[in-house]
Design an enzyme around this catalytic site. Structure first.
Site, PDB file in Angstrom:
ATOM      1  N   ASP A  53      -4.263  27.489  60.016  1.00  0.00           N
ATOM      2  CA  ASP A  53      -4.165  28.495  58.959  1.00  0.00           C
ATOM      3  C   ASP A  53      -5.583  28.730  58.454  1.00  0.00           C
ATOM      4  O   ASP A  53      -6.190  27.848  57.846  1.00  0.00           O
ATOM      5  CB  ASP A  53      -3.266  27.961  57.836  1.00  0.00           C
ATOM      6  N   ARG A 138      -4.520  52.144  52.096  1.00  0.00           N
ATOM      7  CA  ARG A 138      -5.188  50.952  52.620  1.00  0.00           C
ATOM      8  C   ARG A 138      -6.323  50.509  51.694  1.00  0.00           C
ATOM      9  O   ARG A 138      -7.355  50.031  52.157  1.00  0.00           O
ATOM     10  CB  ARG A 138      -5.755  51.236  54.026  1.00  0.00           C
ATOM     11  N   TYR A 141      -6.859  46.686  51.973  1.00  0.00           N
ATOM     12  CA  TYR A 141      -7.279  46.388  53.353  1.00  0.00           C
ATOM     13  C   TYR A 141      -8.686  46.917  53.602  1.00  0.00           C
ATOM     14  O   TYR A 141      -9.550  46.196  54.121  1.00  0.00           O
ATOM     15  CB  TYR A 141      -6.289  47.023  54.330  1.00  0.00           C
ATOM     16  N   LYS A 145     -12.020  44.798  54.669  1.00  0.00           N
ATOM     17  CA  LYS A 145     -12.729  44.977  55.944  1.00  0.00           C
ATOM     18  C   LYS A 145     -14.149  45.502  55.718  1.00  0.00           C
ATOM     19  O   LYS A 145     -15.051  45.216  56.512  1.00  0.00           O
ATOM     20  CB  LYS A 145     -11.923  45.891  56.872  1.00  0.00           C
ATOM     21  N   PRO A 177       1.825  43.627  67.820  1.00  0.00           N
ATOM     22  CA  PRO A 177       3.131  43.413  67.183  1.00  0.00           C
ATOM     23  C   PRO A 177       3.163  43.846  65.723  1.00  0.00           C
ATOM     24  O   PRO A 177       4.134  44.455  65.271  1.00  0.00           O
ATOM     25  CB  PRO A 177       3.335  41.898  67.336  1.00  0.00           C
ATOM     26  N   SER A 178       2.111  43.561  64.974  1.00  0.00           N
ATOM     27  CA  SER A 178       2.163  43.919  63.550  1.00  0.00           C
ATOM     28  C   SER A 178       2.067  45.420  63.334  1.00  0.00           C
ATOM     29  O   SER A 178       2.547  45.932  62.321  1.00  0.00           O
ATOM     30  CB  SER A 178       1.071  43.196  62.753  1.00  0.00           C
ATOM     31  N   ARG A 182       4.351  47.714  60.842  1.00  0.00           N
ATOM     32  CA  ARG A 182       3.831  48.683  59.854  1.00  0.00           C
ATOM     33  C   ARG A 182       4.464  50.054  60.049  1.00  0.00           C
ATOM     34  O   ARG A 182       4.810  50.739  59.085  1.00  0.00           O
ATOM     35  CB  ARG A 182       2.297  48.794  59.963  1.00  0.00           C
ATOM     36  N   ARG A 199      -4.395  60.942  64.207  1.00  0.00           N
ATOM     37  CA  ARG A 199      -5.656  60.785  63.475  1.00  0.00           C
ATOM     38  C   ARG A 199      -6.781  60.282  64.372  1.00  0.00           C
ATOM     39  O   ARG A 199      -7.932  60.254  63.967  1.00  0.00           O
ATOM     40  CB  ARG A 199      -5.455  59.887  62.246  1.00  0.00           C
TER      41      ARG A 199
END
Ligand code: NAD
Length: 240
Positions: A53, A138, A141, A145, A177-178, A182, A199
């Site tokens: 983790d 976002r 996020y 980033k 996968p994620s 979303r 986009r």
């Protein structure tokens, strides 16, 4: 074999971009220490694997120091969705912990050994949704980033004389996968997918393998003259 003789430590290697990077690094001859929160996802990878983790500083420090990598790939990250007025302090703190502080700790653990051995390469996974492009919903996020880009550049400048190269990769939307989670969370999966494809001027979503090619380059000596850069790979999104 472009990574022959290199030891690579990779976070979030269980699926998506991290998995493709681990597979690519193995193909190119690296000795890979693959880690992920969910160890079971790394079954069949064909290298040393460990549950990790990245928000656990002590665990990250111990694992990275034990691995003594020549190449560190910080891939773990989470996409928070939603605008500013819906965002909470806990979500903000979680994004910083998972997307930024994890890279800060892993680099702190890797650098002394890299310096002692005469050099090393660090590849941080950022995103084009950062200080480069504003994606809707976002804000947390993108903030996290953008921090990865700033951290990458700063560490690169501080250790360039000791043979350390630090770069980050800024992908556009990539199949993982994620990503499908979303798209489903947006309600109409097909409409959301079309909007994500539209986009990017190339009219498609990228593949994790396409990102892995860039990660192989940045981890190898082929990129010896490159440091402190945010390498955009986004189907033309940032250029549009
Ligand atoms: P993903 O989101 O499908 O998988 C993420 C992986 O991270 C999983 O294997 C999960 O088990 C692992 N993980 C989650 N929490 C963790 C933790 N605390 N410690 C260690 N591992 C943990 O993969 P993806 O979409 O390829 O994303 C990988 C990275 O690429 C992330 O940093 C993401 O922000 C970035 N990125 C993805 C895209 C995209 O469109 N997929 C675009 C730009 C950047």
């Amino acid at each position: 074999m472009r990574l022959q003789g290199k030891r690579a430590f990779i976070t979030a290697a269980g699926q998506g971009i991290g998995r493709a990077i681990a597979e690519g690094y193995l193909r190119e001859g690296a000795t890979v220490i693959a880690t992920d929160l969910n160890a079971g996802l790394m079954d069949g990878l064909g290298c040393e694997t460990a549950a990790l983790d990245v928000t656990d500083k002590a665990a990250v420090t111990a694992a990275v120091e034990a691995a003594a990598p020549d190449v560190l790939v910080n891939c773990a990250g989470f996409v928070h969705a939603g605008p500013l007025l819906d965002a909470t302090d806990d979500e903000f703190d979680f994004a910083i912990a998972l997307n930024v502080r994890s890279q800060f700790h892993a680099m702190q653990a890797a650098l002394p050994g890299m310096i002692a051995r005469g050099g090393g390469a660090i590849v941080n996974i950022a995103s084009v949704a950062s200080s480069i492009v504003a994606a809707p919903n976002r804000c947390i996020y993108g903030m996290s980033k953008a921090a990865v880009i700033g951290l990458t550049k700063s560490v690169a400048v501080d250790y360039v004389k000791q043979g350390i190269r630090v770069n980050c990769i800024c992908p556009g939307t990539v199949d993982s996968p994620s990503l499908h989670d979303r798209l489903r969370a947006m309600g109409d999966y097909e409409e959301a997918r079309k909007a994500f494809e539209a986009r990017q001027p190339m009219g498609r979503i990228g593949t994790a393998e396409e990102i892995a090619h860039l990660a192989i380059y940045l981890g190898s000596d082929e990129s010896a003259f490159t440091t402190g850069q945010a390498h955009v790979i986004d189907g033309g999104w940032a250029a549009a």
